[in-house]
Design a protein around this motif. Structure first.
Motif, PDB file in Angstrom:
ATOM      1  N   ASP A   6       1.128  -1.253   0.029  1.00  0.00           N
ATOM      2  CA  ASP A   6       0.164  -0.071   0.625  1.00  0.00           C
ATOM      3  C   ASP A   6       1.022   1.203   0.296  1.00  0.00           C
ATOM      4  O   ASP A   6       0.299   2.138  -0.791  1.00  0.00           O
ATOM      5  CB  ASP A   6      -0.915   0.131   1.264  1.00  0.00           C
ATOM      6  CG  ASP A   6      -1.514  -0.816   1.063  1.00  0.00           C
ATOM      7  OD1 ASP A   6      -2.607  -1.041  -0.146  1.00  0.00           O
ATOM      8  OD2 ASP A   6      -2.331  -1.828   2.168  1.00  0.00           O
ATOM      9  N   GLN A  23       2.105   1.996  -3.454  1.00  0.00           N
ATOM     10  CA  GLN A  23       0.859   3.236  -4.486  1.00  0.00           C
ATOM     11  C   GLN A  23       1.153   4.265  -3.774  1.00  0.00           C
ATOM     12  O   GLN A  23       0.193   5.028  -4.333  1.00  0.00           O
ATOM     13  CB  GLN A  23      -0.234   2.039  -4.253  1.00  0.00           C
ATOM     14  CG  GLN A  23      -0.076   1.328  -4.791  1.00  0.00           C
ATOM     15  CD  GLN A  23       0.127   0.959  -5.854  1.00  0.00           C
ATOM     16  OE1 GLN A  23      -0.085   2.214  -7.121  1.00  0.00           O
ATOM     17  NE2 GLN A  23       0.684  -0.176  -6.904  1.00  0.00           N
ATOM     18  N   THR A  24       0.990   4.522  -2.476  1.00  0.00           N
ATOM     19  CA  THR A  24       0.453   5.944  -1.488  1.00  0.00           C
ATOM     20  C   THR A  24       1.967   6.767  -1.440  1.00  0.00           C
ATOM     21  O   THR A  24       1.688   8.585  -1.870  1.00  0.00           O
ATOM     22  CB  THR A  24       0.035   5.344   0.095  1.00  0.00           C
ATOM     23  OG1 THR A  24      -1.061   4.283  -0.650  1.00  0.00           O
ATOM     24  CG2 THR A  24      -0.446   7.165   0.659  1.00  0.00           C
ATOM     25  N   ARG A  55      -5.064   3.565   3.547  1.00  0.00           N
ATOM     26  CA  ARG A  55      -5.540   3.188   3.078  1.00  0.00           C
ATOM     27  C   ARG A  55      -7.012   4.191   2.750  1.00  0.00           C
ATOM     28  O   ARG A  55      -7.392   5.030   3.654  1.00  0.00           O
ATOM     29  CB  ARG A  55      -6.566   2.237   2.456  1.00  0.00           C
ATOM     30  CG  ARG A  55      -5.209   0.666   2.904  1.00  0.00           C
ATOM     31  CD  ARG A  55      -6.086  -0.495   2.486  1.00  0.00           C
ATOM     32  NE  ARG A  55      -5.228  -2.230   1.797  1.00  0.00           N
ATOM     33  CZ  ARG A  55      -5.283  -2.690   3.797  1.00  0.00           C
ATOM     34  NH1 ARG A  55      -5.620  -2.181   4.513  1.00  0.00           N
ATOM     35  NH2 ARG A  55      -4.098  -3.690   4.027  1.00  0.00           N
ATOM     36  N   ALA A  77     -10.155   1.362  -0.849  1.00  0.00           N
ATOM     37  CA  ALA A  77      -9.386   0.676  -0.888  1.00  0.00           C
ATOM     38  C   ALA A  77     -10.034   0.004   0.888  1.00  0.00           C
ATOM     39  O   ALA A  77      -9.621  -1.274   1.142  1.00  0.00           O
ATOM     40  CB  ALA A  77      -7.805   1.218  -0.795  1.00  0.00           C
ATOM     41  N   THR A  78     -10.312   0.542   1.791  1.00  0.00           N
ATOM     42  CA  THR A  78     -10.562   0.200   3.285  1.00  0.00           C
ATOM     43  C   THR A  78     -11.794  -0.980   2.792  1.00  0.00           C
ATOM     44  O   THR A  78     -11.885  -2.198   3.689  1.00  0.00           O
ATOM     45  CB  THR A  78     -10.795   0.766   4.011  1.00  0.00           C
ATOM     46  OG1 THR A  78      -9.000   1.649   4.143  1.00  0.00           O
ATOM     47  CG2 THR A  78     -10.886   0.099   5.845  1.00  0.00           C
ATOM     48  N   LYS A  87      -4.534  -9.773  -3.088  1.00  0.00           N
ATOM     49  CA  LYS A  87      -3.178  -8.936  -3.139  1.00  0.00           C
ATOM     50  C   LYS A  87      -3.049  -8.224  -4.552  1.00  0.00           C
ATOM     51  O   LYS A  87      -2.836  -6.864  -4.844  1.00  0.00           O
ATOM     52  CB  LYS A  87      -1.904  -8.744  -2.384  1.00  0.00           C
ATOM     53  CG  LYS A  87      -2.148  -9.307  -1.066  1.00  0.00           C
ATOM     54  CD  LYS A  87      -0.706  -9.713  -0.646  1.00  0.00           C
ATOM     55  CE  LYS A  87      -0.789 -10.076   1.050  1.00  0.00           C
ATOM     56  NZ  LYS A  87       0.864 -10.211   1.554  1.00  0.00           N
ATOM     57  N   LEU A 119      -6.154  -5.828  -5.250  1.00  0.00           N
ATOM     58  CA  LEU A 119      -5.593  -4.993  -5.008  1.00  0.00           C
ATOM     59  C   LEU A 119      -5.332  -3.836  -5.753  1.00  0.00           C
ATOM     60  O   LEU A 119      -5.269  -3.014  -6.079  1.00  0.00           O
ATOM     61  CB  LEU A 119      -5.478  -4.564  -3.288  1.00  0.00           C
ATOM     62  CG  LEU A 119      -4.872  -2.955  -2.719  1.00  0.00           C
ATOM     63  CD1 LEU A 119      -6.772  -2.376  -3.010  1.00  0.00           C
ATOM     64  CD2 LEU A 119      -4.752  -3.745  -1.167  1.00  0.00           C
ATOM     65  N   GLN A 120      -4.515  -4.659  -6.386  1.00  0.00           N
ATOM     66  CA  GLN A 120      -2.775  -3.423  -7.411  1.00  0.00           C
ATOM     67  C   GLN A 120      -3.828  -3.288  -8.560  1.00  0.00           C
ATOM     68  O   GLN A 120      -3.587  -2.656  -8.413  1.00  0.00           O
ATOM     69  CB  GLN A 120      -1.964  -4.991  -7.377  1.00  0.00           C
ATOM     70  CG  GLN A 120      -0.829  -4.600  -8.432  1.00  0.00           C
ATOM     71  CD  GLN A 120      -0.087  -2.952  -8.152  1.00  0.00           C
ATOM     72  OE1 GLN A 120       0.055  -3.019  -6.680  1.00  0.00           O
ATOM     73  NE2 GLN A 120       0.061  -2.495  -9.245  1.00  0.00           N
ATOM     74  N   TYR A 160      -5.387  -0.679  -7.766  1.00  0.00           N
ATOM     75  CA  TYR A 160      -4.525   0.311  -7.537  1.00  0.00           C
ATOM     76  C   TYR A 160      -4.017   1.511  -8.818  1.00  0.00           C
ATOM     77  O   TYR A 160      -4.417   2.340  -8.985  1.00  0.00           O
ATOM     78  CB  TYR A 160      -3.257   0.472  -6.912  1.00  0.00           C
ATOM     79  CG  TYR A 160      -3.757   0.773  -5.871  1.00  0.00           C
ATOM     80  CD1 TYR A 160      -3.752   1.618  -4.702  1.00  0.00           C
ATOM     81  CD2 TYR A 160      -3.744  -0.814  -4.364  1.00  0.00           C
ATOM     82  CE1 TYR A 160      -3.882   1.724  -3.470  1.00  0.00           C
ATOM     83  CE2 TYR A 160      -3.535  -0.419  -3.035  1.00  0.00           C
ATOM     84  CZ  TYR A 160      -3.794   0.490  -2.658  1.00  0.00           C
ATOM     85  OH  TYR A 160      -3.707   1.031  -1.265  1.00  0.00           O
TER      86      TYR A 160
END
Length: 204
Positions: free
Chosen positions: A86, A89-90, A148, A152-153, A171, A174-175, A178
């Motif tokens: 995460d 990405q952040t 997140r 996303a959460t 995962k 989630l990628q 993103y």
């Protein structure tokens, strides 16, 4: 806690220093915190993703102006680790926002080197990262954000409720999220945080 914050800032990285650290870790086939193969592999992957985002991520004129026009001086202290997906990405998004404002000073520290500070900013009782702590110049905590976005959460929460745990399949999902989102959710949420700080809707 001010003493903890002060000490943490003394040991902090700028974004460029953090990227340099990641590059050194990749070269050494290592990672921050506890070393194991998965974390070493994730650090290498995160370094690639962060570099790509550094090059590709651009703020719109409207997004840039929101942060460029901030009047409130603030320190953005991020708690993270190199292996955190995460964070990869952040952090590039946070850096772009900080670059847009002369009043945002972005600093980065490692979670496992600052456990006592981390424990003041738990998420549902866990040391979830990345965690952004927004501070005044005299180290008063204004507010926090992370690990997140709310969108996303919700993905994480829904998957856990259905399958009981986060696994490799999630995962990957989630990628993909993103990649599709391109940082817009993070930018939008932090723009709202910035607005509330400017209009003094945040009590601290």
């Amino acid at each position: 806690m001010k003493e903890q914050l002060s000490q943490s800032l003394e040991n902090s990285f700028s974004y460029q220093e953090y990227m340099d650290l990641m590059e050194d870790l990749v070269s050494a086939e290592s990672t921050t915190g506890e070393i194991n193969k998965d974390r070493v592999d994730f650090t290498a992957l995160n370094h690639k993703r962060s570099r790509r985002l550094n090059k590709k991520l651009l703020l719109s004129e409207a997004e840039n102006s929101i942060f460029n026009e901030l009047k409130t001086k603030q320190i953005w202290l991020v708690i993270t680790e190199s292996w955190c997906g995460d964070a990869a990405q952040t952090l590039p998004v946070l850096n772009k926002l900080a670059e847009a404002s002369e009043n945002i000073d972005l600093k980065i520290i490692l979670r496992d080197e600052h456990p006592e500070l981390m424990d003041n900013f738990l998420t549902n009782g866990t040391r979830s990262i990345p965690k952004l702590i927004i501070l005044t110049p005299d180290l008063e905590v204004i507010t926090t954000w992370g690990p997140r976005t709310s969108a996303a959460t919700k993905l994480v929460t829904d998957y856990k409720e259905k399958f009981g745990k986060i696994d490799a399949e999630f995962k990957a999902q989630l990628q993909l999220w993103y990649n599709k989102d391109k940082g817009s959710s993070i930018i939008n949420e932090l723009a709202e945080v910035a607005r509330k700080i400017e209009e003094q809707e945040v009590v601290y």
